[in-house]
Design an enzyme around this catalytic site. Structure first.
Site, short mmCIF file in Angstrom:
data_model
loop_
_atom_site.label_atom_id
_atom_site.label_comp_id
_atom_site.label_asym_id
_atom_site.label_seq_id
_atom_site.Cartn_x
_atom_site.Cartn_y
_atom_site.Cartn_z
N LYS A 83 0.86 -0.99 0.12
CA LYS A 83 0.13 -0.02 -0.12
C LYS A 83 1.05 1.17 -0.37
CE LYS A 83 -4.44 0.79 0.23
NZ LYS A 83 -5.36 0.14 -0.87
N GLY A 127 -21.23 5.99 2.15
CA GLY A 127 -20.20 6.42 0.96
C GLY A 127 -20.95 5.85 0.42
N GLY A 165 -18.58 6.90 -2.82
CA GLY A 165 -17.62 7.06 -3.97
C GLY A 165 -17.39 6.21 -5.05
N ASN A 166 -16.48 5.25 -5.63
CA ASN A 166 -16.32 4.11 -6.30
C ASN A 166 -17.28 3.35 -5.95
OD1 ASN A 166 -14.56 2.09 -6.99
ND2 ASN A 166 -14.76 3.74 -9.30
P1 NAD Z 1 -13.47 7.21 -2.84
O1 NAD Z 1 -12.70 8.04 -2.55
O2 NAD Z 1 -14.28 7.37 -4.06
O3 NAD Z 1 -15.38 7.66 -1.77
C1 NAD Z 1 -15.71 7.67 -0.24
C2 NAD Z 1 -16.68 8.39 0.38
O4 NAD Z 1 -16.85 8.13 1.48
C3 NAD Z 1 -17.44 9.07 -0.47
O5 NAD Z 1 -18.20 9.35 -0.62
C4 NAD Z 1 -16.97 10.40 0.46
O6 NAD Z 1 -17.80 11.36 0.77
C5 NAD Z 1 -17.53 8.81 1.94
N1 NAD Z 1 -17.08 9.47 3.29
C6 NAD Z 1 -15.54 9.28 3.54
N2 NAD Z 1 -16.24 9.44 4.96
C7 NAD Z 1 -17.07 9.89 5.35
C8 NAD Z 1 -17.84 9.62 6.64
N3 NAD Z 1 -17.69 9.96 7.40
N4 NAD Z 1 -19.56 9.95 6.50
C9 NAD Z 1 -19.48 8.97 5.10
N5 NAD Z 1 -19.05 8.51 3.96
C10 NAD Z 1 -17.78 9.28 3.72
O7 NAD Z 1 -13.46 5.91 -1.87
P2 NAD Z 1 -13.70 4.46 -2.63
O8 NAD Z 1 -12.81 3.77 -3.67
O9 NAD Z 1 -15.21 3.85 -3.03
O10 NAD Z 1 -12.93 3.78 -0.77
C11 NAD Z 1 -13.75 3.03 -0.36
C12 NAD Z 1 -13.70 2.43 0.32
O11 NAD Z 1 -13.07 1.44 -0.37
C13 NAD Z 1 -11.75 2.34 1.34
O12 NAD Z 1 -11.75 1.73 2.31
C14 NAD Z 1 -10.70 1.58 0.26
O13 NAD Z 1 -10.25 1.94 1.03
C15 NAD Z 1 -11.85 0.37 -0.16
N6 NAD Z 1 -11.10 -0.29 -1.40
C16 NAD Z 1 -11.58 0.59 -2.35
C17 NAD Z 1 -11.42 0.47 -3.35
C18 NAD Z 1 -11.81 0.97 -5.06
O14 NAD Z 1 -10.99 -0.15 -5.90
N7 NAD Z 1 -11.73 1.86 -4.64
C19 NAD Z 1 -10.99 -1.17 -3.66
C20 NAD Z 1 -11.02 -2.33 -2.16
C21 NAD Z 1 -11.00 -1.61 -0.82
#
Ligand code: NAD
Length: 432
Positions: free
Chosen positions: A111, A223, A225-226
């Site tokens: 990471k 959340g 996000g993605n």
């Molecule tokens: P992202 O940055 O696209 O989205 C994060 C989301 O969480 C956003 O909508 C943000 O507004 C929201 N958020 C942040 N703090 C918050 C809170 N206190 N309350 C409510 N919402 C909150 O991130 P992502 O890529 O969707 O990743 C999210 C999680 O999944 C992370 O823990 C990441 O490590 C994990 N993850 C992501 C992937 C990937 O492929 N994107 C793969 C495995 C794990």
């Protein structure tokens, strides 16, 4: 960093190590293997000087941690976050090792991160950070060593800048160096959807095992996000109803939950969401969403909770607010549940799909991207998502079957499988 108890700073590395110690006991792992797997193999901590738009020099702190590469090159994302710490990166690197092992892809765990907030940085400054990060570790990462990827607040554009810097330094093309690239620039079709879809593939199998028809279920999601956006899309397409989704409001520095009892519409919400996953509160209200305090997502009367924001979100405190109706917690985020909350969920018999299994779709598709990049031959989206479904479904059943046979909690079963595979690779190599 947010706090778990209000007084003690939450340390995800301690959580990761506690989880590992517990499984090492379950497996009766020998002392040497324990000592090797409890800490990362290699860590890089460095400064990244950039020239800001005002002409000043700003020095940022960057990290790359390679936890274990016995099963193959290390793999793991790079996060840009103002509260990034070396211990967060260590924990996430360790979880990557278990994640790659549990879905049985031939990769280790790593990471990376940079302490910065892209909200306050221009595109040019962000490019400087990406190139600066690669310059510091260019000789320690690469297609056969360690393959980075996007994570929180990093994007396909960041990956292209990083790839370009790595190729410039090494003097040849090497798109297999990094994944999460845009399609047409070495990226894989299906990567954008992969993590969210992967969560739902495992959720679908868990629901079938519990005898719950998906179209009769309701979920609440943290959340947007993605991960969350595509998980909501596929779950809704399969007939499920998401009644609440929360997101972080950057201006107000707090979170809000957006509630609609007959189901949120992911496509509609995506139109009013910023690139960091922040939903526009005013626009959501005008579309008929009830706007509630962010922490209320956890108390919804639903069958499924899907934490998909950040680590340390389901705590000993707020887990008490979880409705008795909740049967499944599918951990989209990494490390969203503290050990205290985990113990509570276990006692209540909630079926937990642990993070490193539930969200392994991302790394699995990254692995597919790496394979395609190395071959310079690309598959169709259906081919990619079909292979992803097979891999995730297979991994889910491996874990669920072991959990059933040995009467183990799902998290423990996933750990037993993952740690055994990594320990075996270390033994086979003669490391321990
Ligand atoms: P992202 O940055 O696209 O989205 C994060 C989301 O969480 C956003 O909508 C943000 O507004 C929201 N958020 C942040 N703090 C918050 C809170 N206190 N309350 C409510 N919402 C909150 O991130 P992502 O890529 O969707 O990743 C999210 C999680 O999944 C992370 O823990 C990441 O490590 C994990 N993850 C992501 C992937 C990937 O492929 N994107 C793969 C495995 C794990």
């Amino acid at each position: 960093m947010a706090t778990a108890t209000g007084t003690q700073p939450y340390n995800p590395y301690e959580t990761a190590q506690r989880q590992f110690d517990h499984v090492a006991d379950l497996l009766d792992l020998d002392q040497g293997t324990r000592a090797l797997l409890r800490v990362p193999l290699r860590e890089y901590q460095f400064s990244i000087p950039i020239r800001t738009d005002s002409g000043a020099v700003r020095v940022l702190r960057g990290f790359r941690v390679q936890h274990n590469d016995a099963r193959g090159p290390s793999k793991g994302g790079i996060r840009f976050h103002p509260q990034e710490t070396i211990d967060t990166v260590r924990a996430l690197a360790m979880w990557m090792t278990w994640k790659c092992a549990v879905v049985d892809i031939p990769l280790g765990g790593a990471k990376g991160g940079v302490i910065c907030d892209p909200h306050n940085l221009s595109a040019r400054e962000q490019e400087g950070i990406c190139r600066g990060w690669v310059r510091q570790v260019a000789k320690n990462v690469g297609p056969t060593i360690d393959v980075p990827a996007p994570d929180v607040m990093t994007t396909p554009q960041h990956m292209v800048w990083m790839m370009d810097e790595w190729e410039t330094i090494h003097g040849h093309r090497g798109p297999g160096f990094i994944t999460g690239k845009p399609v047409g620039m070495g990226g894989s079709l299906g990567r954008t959807e992969a993590t969210g879809y992967g969560v739902v593939f495992t959720l679908r199998e868990a629901l079938a095992q519990l005898g719950l028809p998906i179209d009769k279920t309701k979920a609440a999601v943290q959340g947007f996000g993605n991960v969350s956006q595509y998980a909501i899309q596929l779950y809704s397409k399969m007939g499920g109803t998401v009644v609440s989704v929360s997101s972080w409001d950057q201006n107000e520095q707090t979170s809000y939950a957006f509630r609609r009892p007959d189901g949120v519409d992911a496509a509609e919400l995506m139109k009013i969401t910023d690139p960091f996953g922040g939903i526009d509160k005013k626009k959501a209200a005008s579309l008929g969403y009830e706007v509630k305090p962010g922490e209320d997502w956890i108390a919804e009367d639903v069958d499924i909770l899907l934490p998909a924001a950040l680590e340390n979100q389901v705590t000993g405190e707020n887990a008490k607010r979880i409705s008795p109706r909740v049967k499944i917690v599918a951990e989209g985020a990494n490390g969203p549940t503290t050990p205290e909350a985990d113990a509570l969920l276990k006692d209540r018999g909630v079926f937990v799909i642990p993070d490193f299994l539930a969200n392994a779709g991302g790394v699995t598709c990254s692995y597919f991207e790496q394979v395609q990049s190395n071959m310079n031959h690309y598959w169709t989206q259906d081919e990619v998502l079909g292979k992803l479904d097979v891999k995730m479904t297979h991994a889910f059943h491996d874990v669920a079957e072991l959990a059933k046979c040995r009467k183990l909690y799902m998290r423990d079963a996933a750990y037993v499988i993952a740690v055994s595979r990594v320990a075996k690779a270390c033994r086979d190599r003669g490391w321990v």
